[in-house]
Scaffold this motif. Structure first.
Motif, PDB file in Angstrom:
ATOM      1  N   LEU A   1       0.801  -1.218   0.000  1.00  0.00           N
ATOM      2  CA  LEU A   1       0.000   0.000   0.000  1.00  0.00           C
ATOM      3  C   LEU A   1       0.835   1.271   0.000  1.00  0.00           C
ATOM      4  O   LEU A   1       0.301   2.358   0.212  1.00  0.00           O
ATOM      5  CB  LEU A   1      -0.929  -0.007   1.231  1.00  0.00           C
ATOM      6  N   ALA A   2       2.148   1.120  -0.231  1.00  0.00           N
ATOM      7  CA  ALA A   2       2.990   2.316  -0.278  1.00  0.00           C
ATOM      8  C   ALA A   2       2.585   3.217  -1.437  1.00  0.00           C
ATOM      9  O   ALA A   2       2.534   4.450  -1.294  1.00  0.00           O
ATOM     10  CB  ALA A   2       4.460   1.919  -0.414  1.00  0.00           C
ATOM     11  N   ARG A   3       2.298   2.604  -2.576  1.00  0.00           N
ATOM     12  CA  ARG A   3       1.821   3.351  -3.745  1.00  0.00           C
ATOM     13  C   ARG A   3       0.602   2.624  -4.292  1.00  0.00           C
ATOM     14  O   ARG A   3       0.713   1.547  -4.876  1.00  0.00           O
ATOM     15  CB  ARG A   3       2.908   3.435  -4.817  1.00  0.00           C
ATOM     16  N   VAL A   4      -0.543   3.230  -4.106  1.00  0.00           N
ATOM     17  CA  VAL A   4      -1.802   2.597  -4.514  1.00  0.00           C
ATOM     18  C   VAL A   4      -2.081   2.935  -5.977  1.00  0.00           C
ATOM     19  O   VAL A   4      -2.289   4.098  -6.333  1.00  0.00           O
ATOM     20  CB  VAL A   4      -2.958   3.077  -3.622  1.00  0.00           C
ATOM     21  N   GLY A   5      -2.063   1.902  -6.821  1.00  0.00           N
ATOM     22  CA  GLY A   5      -2.353   2.098  -8.230  1.00  0.00           C
ATOM     23  C   GLY A   5      -3.839   2.135  -8.494  1.00  0.00           C
ATOM     24  O   GLY A   5      -4.675   2.061  -7.583  1.00  0.00           O
ATOM     25  N   GLU A   6      -4.184   2.216  -9.764  1.00  0.00           N
ATOM     26  CA  GLU A   6      -5.592   2.334 -10.149  1.00  0.00           C
ATOM     27  C   GLU A   6      -6.396   1.109  -9.730  1.00  0.00           C
ATOM     28  O   GLU A   6      -7.501   1.230  -9.194  1.00  0.00           O
ATOM     29  CB  GLU A   6      -5.681   2.537 -11.664  1.00  0.00           C
ATOM     30  N   ALA A   7      -5.855  -0.082  -9.970  1.00  0.00           N
ATOM     31  CA  ALA A   7      -6.574  -1.313  -9.628  1.00  0.00           C
ATOM     32  C   ALA A   7      -6.763  -1.428  -8.120  1.00  0.00           C
ATOM     33  O   ALA A   7      -7.836  -1.819  -7.637  1.00  0.00           O
ATOM     34  CB  ALA A   7      -5.829  -2.526 -10.172  1.00  0.00           C
ATOM     35  N   ASP A   8      -5.719  -1.074  -7.366  1.00  0.00           N
ATOM     36  CA  ASP A   8      -5.810  -1.171  -5.915  1.00  0.00           C
ATOM     37  C   ASP A   8      -6.763  -0.128  -5.345  1.00  0.00           C
ATOM     38  O   ASP A   8      -7.485  -0.397  -4.372  1.00  0.00           O
ATOM     39  CB  ASP A   8      -4.423  -1.012  -5.283  1.00  0.00           C
ATOM     40  N   ALA A   9      -6.787   1.057  -5.936  1.00  0.00           N
ATOM     41  CA  ALA A   9      -7.728   2.098  -5.485  1.00  0.00           C
ATOM     42  C   ALA A   9      -9.162   1.634  -5.702  1.00  0.00           C
ATOM     43  O   ALA A   9     -10.040   1.853  -4.852  1.00  0.00           O
ATOM     44  CB  ALA A   9      -7.467   3.399  -6.236  1.00  0.00           C
ATOM     45  N   ALA A  10      -9.402   0.978  -6.835  1.00  0.00           N
ATOM     46  CA  ALA A  10     -10.739   0.460  -7.105  1.00  0.00           C
ATOM     47  C   ALA A  10     -11.115  -0.637  -6.102  1.00  0.00           C
ATOM     48  O   ALA A  10     -12.265  -0.711  -5.650  1.00  0.00           O
ATOM     49  CB  ALA A  10     -10.812  -0.087  -8.531  1.00  0.00           C
ATOM     50  N   ALA A  11     -10.134  -1.489  -5.732  1.00  0.00           N
ATOM     51  CA  ALA A  11     -10.388  -2.552  -4.766  1.00  0.00           C
ATOM     52  C   ALA A  11     -10.710  -1.971  -3.391  1.00  0.00           C
ATOM     53  O   ALA A  11     -11.620  -2.457  -2.700  1.00  0.00           O
ATOM     54  CB  ALA A  11      -9.182  -3.476  -4.679  1.00  0.00           C
ATOM     55  N   LEU A  12      -9.994  -0.938  -2.987  1.00  0.00           N
ATOM     56  CA  LEU A  12     -10.262  -0.298  -1.698  1.00  0.00           C
ATOM     57  C   LEU A  12     -11.628   0.381  -1.701  1.00  0.00           C
ATOM     58  O   LEU A  12     -12.377   0.321  -0.710  1.00  0.00           O
ATOM     59  CB  LEU A  12      -9.166   0.710  -1.379  1.00  0.00           C
ATOM     60  N   ALA A  13     -11.961   1.013  -2.809  1.00  0.00           N
ATOM     61  CA  ALA A  13     -13.269   1.647  -2.917  1.00  0.00           C
ATOM     62  C   ALA A  13     -14.387   0.612  -2.849  1.00  0.00           C
ATOM     63  O   ALA A  13     -15.445   0.855  -2.248  1.00  0.00           O
ATOM     64  CB  ALA A  13     -13.366   2.442  -4.221  1.00  0.00           C
ATOM     65  N   ALA A  14     -14.166  -0.555  -3.448  1.00  0.00           N
ATOM     66  CA  ALA A  14     -15.166  -1.624  -3.398  1.00  0.00           C
ATOM     67  C   ALA A  14     -15.350  -2.125  -1.967  1.00  0.00           C
ATOM     68  O   ALA A  14     -16.474  -2.442  -1.555  1.00  0.00           O
ATOM     69  CB  ALA A  14     -14.747  -2.782  -4.311  1.00  0.00           C
ATOM     70  N   LYS A  59      -7.629   8.044   2.918  1.00  0.00           N
ATOM     71  CA  LYS A  59      -6.273   8.338   3.396  1.00  0.00           C
ATOM     72  C   LYS A  59      -5.240   7.411   2.747  1.00  0.00           C
ATOM     73  O   LYS A  59      -4.176   7.856   2.299  1.00  0.00           O
ATOM     74  CB  LYS A  59      -6.223   8.186   4.915  1.00  0.00           C
ATOM     75  N   VAL A  60      -5.546   6.113   2.720  1.00  0.00           N
ATOM     76  CA  VAL A  60      -4.589   5.147   2.158  1.00  0.00           C
ATOM     77  C   VAL A  60      -4.401   5.393   0.666  1.00  0.00           C
ATOM     78  O   VAL A  60      -3.277   5.343   0.144  1.00  0.00           O
ATOM     79  CB  VAL A  60      -5.070   3.707   2.430  1.00  0.00           C
ATOM     80  N   THR A  61      -5.481   5.663  -0.038  1.00  0.00           N
ATOM     81  CA  THR A  61      -5.372   5.928  -1.479  1.00  0.00           C
ATOM     82  C   THR A  61      -4.538   7.162  -1.747  1.00  0.00           C
ATOM     83  O   THR A  61      -3.796   7.226  -2.749  1.00  0.00           O
ATOM     84  CB  THR A  61      -6.783   6.095  -2.080  1.00  0.00           C
ATOM     85  N   ALA A  62      -4.618   8.147  -0.851  1.00  0.00           N
ATOM     86  CA  ALA A  62      -3.844   9.379  -1.015  1.00  0.00           C
ATOM     87  C   ALA A  62      -2.391   9.227  -0.579  1.00  0.00           C
ATOM     88  O   ALA A  62      -1.597  10.160  -0.737  1.00  0.00           O
ATOM     89  CB  ALA A  62      -4.503  10.506  -0.221  1.00  0.00           C
ATOM     90  N   GLY A  63      -2.028   8.057  -0.020  1.00  0.00           N
ATOM     91  CA  GLY A  63      -0.639   7.816   0.371  1.00  0.00           C
ATOM     92  C   GLY A  63      -0.346   8.010   1.832  1.00  0.00           C
ATOM     93  O   GLY A  63       0.807   7.917   2.253  1.00  0.00           O
ATOM     94  N   SER A  64      -1.381   8.239   2.644  1.00  0.00           N
ATOM     95  CA  SER A  64      -1.188   8.408   4.084  1.00  0.00           C
ATOM     96  C   SER A  64      -1.649   7.127   4.777  1.00  0.00           C
ATOM     97  O   SER A  64      -2.824   6.969   5.112  1.00  0.00           O
ATOM     98  CB  SER A  64      -1.993   9.614   4.587  1.00  0.00           C
ATOM     99  N   VAL A  65      -0.712   6.201   5.004  1.00  0.00           N
ATOM    100  CA  VAL A  65      -1.043   4.876   5.532  1.00  0.00           C
ATOM    101  C   VAL A  65      -0.664   4.816   7.007  1.00  0.00           C
ATOM    102  O   VAL A  65       0.464   4.477   7.362  1.00  0.00           O
ATOM    103  CB  VAL A  65      -0.326   3.759   4.748  1.00  0.00           C
ATOM    104  N   ALA A  66      -1.602   5.142   7.873  1.00  0.00           N
ATOM    105  CA  ALA A  66      -1.365   5.094   9.314  1.00  0.00           C
ATOM    106  C   ALA A  66      -1.883   3.777   9.879  1.00  0.00           C
ATOM    107  O   ALA A  66      -2.729   3.111   9.273  1.00  0.00           O
ATOM    108  CB  ALA A  66      -2.059   6.273  10.007  1.00  0.00           C
TER     109      ALA A  66
END
Length: 466
Positions: free
Chosen positions: A35-48, A68-75
């Motif tokens: 999740l360091a760099r969320v690509g398009e496919a991963d962003a769609a998976a998180l949104a789902a 937050k994670v999609t924007a690169g802030s992974v706390a």
């Protein structure tokens, strides 16, 4: 007892199950890449994932964490929320499948009841180190795991082992680290076990949150426990023996379907019948299994379906035939719902009695046919420390087993079988060798191999004396 209702389990999956599993699979794939760099496919998976829980109390928290994670802030707090959403998704799948099985069996099930608010409890150290390591795993992704990252797990594991309240977390982290270490570099694997590792990661992240996890209402029970069979969970670093049985309460209440378990740490060189030697701290349990006896229970804690075993509060009773118990008591025994964190399709394991079936061999496996429907047998789950074999299952006429759901189908895992050997009907149980191997050929082979546990104990003692 399952045969006449087997058709109900084959009438398709519960509504929405496939969609829920697809959403979880998308999140699991994101963990492979990290999740360091969320690509398009991963962003769609998180949104789902956020969409799947949009109508639940988790909606706002999950939507915020996904953003937050999609924007690169992974706390760490965001990862805990995502782990919770994924766990809730599998919990819903578990409940839907279990409801269908209960309907097929006509099994009554008590609801899970959270424990009432209690007073001050023993303070458990905050497992911040475990959360930090799990955070780093999620950010890095399974493909980026290296030996340096795995070595960083040693300190959190040691810290968690030192406190009884966090030992479950410690065993989980130790097992996950061992699996990853055996697979490094993960990037070269044809297919990583993404769901399994995501299951372990999610559970670890939730167990590592500060504060105790409520086990639900705890009862104290006495009575007679009649064993049905024993399931053995073996890992390179740990072994657990789980006894399934029917409890007849001393107060005259309805019979309860319960399970109780004991475990021990191990190394990967200990396997087969030698596993029983690791459980010698529980001689009553081993005697009960080997001699097929009932157990007199005196004031043991019961958490839902889980009976907390204490050797000093139990004693062997009269011989008890598990097949008779399954035929007479199992149909009316009341089951209990699992705690929220334990709800997952992979842990479905409901005792059933199968009789009057026809055995078929198919694609190298074994299937049991009842009323025109076939049920696969999980022969790969047969324990290495017991005498039940695929050949005995193939020649059987009756089986006590655990109904499980795996890869879109129901199957049965044998705990005991009634089979024909050299024209003689015999009953064979997974726990028959708990006090020593009774098969002369296997015993001779074990003797030639030597006592692995004794050798390791002697070497460990020698090292400690230095």
């Amino acid at each position: 007892m399952l045969g006449t209702h087997l058709t109900a389990l084959h009438d398709g999956e519960p509504a929405g199950l496939a969609d829920a599993l697809d959403v979880a699979a998308g999140f699991d794939d994101a963990l492979i890449r990290g999740l360091a760099r969320v690509g398009e496919a991963d962003a769609a998976a998180l949104a789902a994932l956020a969409g799947a829980v949009a109508s639940t109390p988790l909606a706002d928290r999950v939507a915020e964490a996904v953003g937050k994670v999609t924007a690169g802030s992974v706390a760490e707090e965001h990862l805990a929320v995502l782990a919770g959403a994924r766990t809730a998704l599998f919990g819903a799948a578990h409940d839907a499948l279990l409801a269908r099985l209960d309907a097929a069996l006509g099994r009554e099930r008590r609801a899970w009841t959270p424990a009432p608010a209690a007073g001050p409890t023993e303070v458990t150290p905050d497992p911040a180190g475990a959360r930090a390591w799990l955070h780093e795993l999620a950010v890095t992704g399974w493909r980026g795991v290296d030996h340096e990252l795995l070595a960083a797990a040693d300190a959190p594991i040691e810290s968690a082992l030192a406190t009884p309240g966090t030992r479950r977390l410690a065993v989980l982290l130790d097992g996950l680290a061992a699996e990853l270490r055996a697979c490094v570099p993960v990037a070269t694997m044809p297919q990583a076990p993404s769901r399994r590792w995501a299951d372990l990661w999610s559970r670890g992240m939730l167990l590592a949150q500060a504060g105790p996890v409520s086990p639900g209402v705890v009862q104290r029970v006495s009575g007679r426990l009649l064993p049905l069979g024993v399931d053995v969970h073996e890992h390179d670093t740990a072994v657990q023996v789980q006894l399934h049985g029917v409890l007849e309460p001393a107060d005259g209440g309805p019979a309860r379907l319960v399970r109780t378990a004991v475990g021990a740490a191990k190394v990967d060189t200990i396997s087969g019948p030698a596993l029983w030697q690791l459980l010698q701290a529980h001689p009553v349990l081993l005697t009960v299994l080997a001699q097929r006896r009932a157990v007199t229970v005196d004031d043991l804690p019961l958490h839902g379906a889980d009976l907390l075993w204490h050797d000093d509060a139990v004693r062997p009773a009269e011989p008890a035939d598990p097949f008779a118990t399954a035929r007479v008591l199992l149909p009316a025994a009341v089951a209990s719902a699992a705690p929220p964190l334990d709800r997952h399709p992979a842990v479905l394991a409901e005792p059933v009695l199968l009789e009057g079936y026809t055995v078929h061999r198919a694609d190298g496996g074994v299937e049991l046919e009842l009323d025109g429907q076939r049920l696969a047998v999980a022969v790969e789950r047969l324990p290495s420390c017991g005498p039940v074999t695929p050949e005995l299952v193939a020649g059987s006429s009756a089986c006590i087993g655990l109904a499980r759901w795996d890869a879109g189908r129901w199957l049965v895992q044998p705990l005991a079988v009634r089979s024909t050997v050299k024209r003689k009907v015999v009953e064979v149980h997974n726990g028959d060798w708990a006090c020593g191997v009774t098969d002369p050929k296997v015993a001779k082979a074990e003797a030639r191999a030597g006592d692995v546990v004794a050798v390791l104990r002697e070497r460990a003692g020698r090292l400690l004396r230095r």
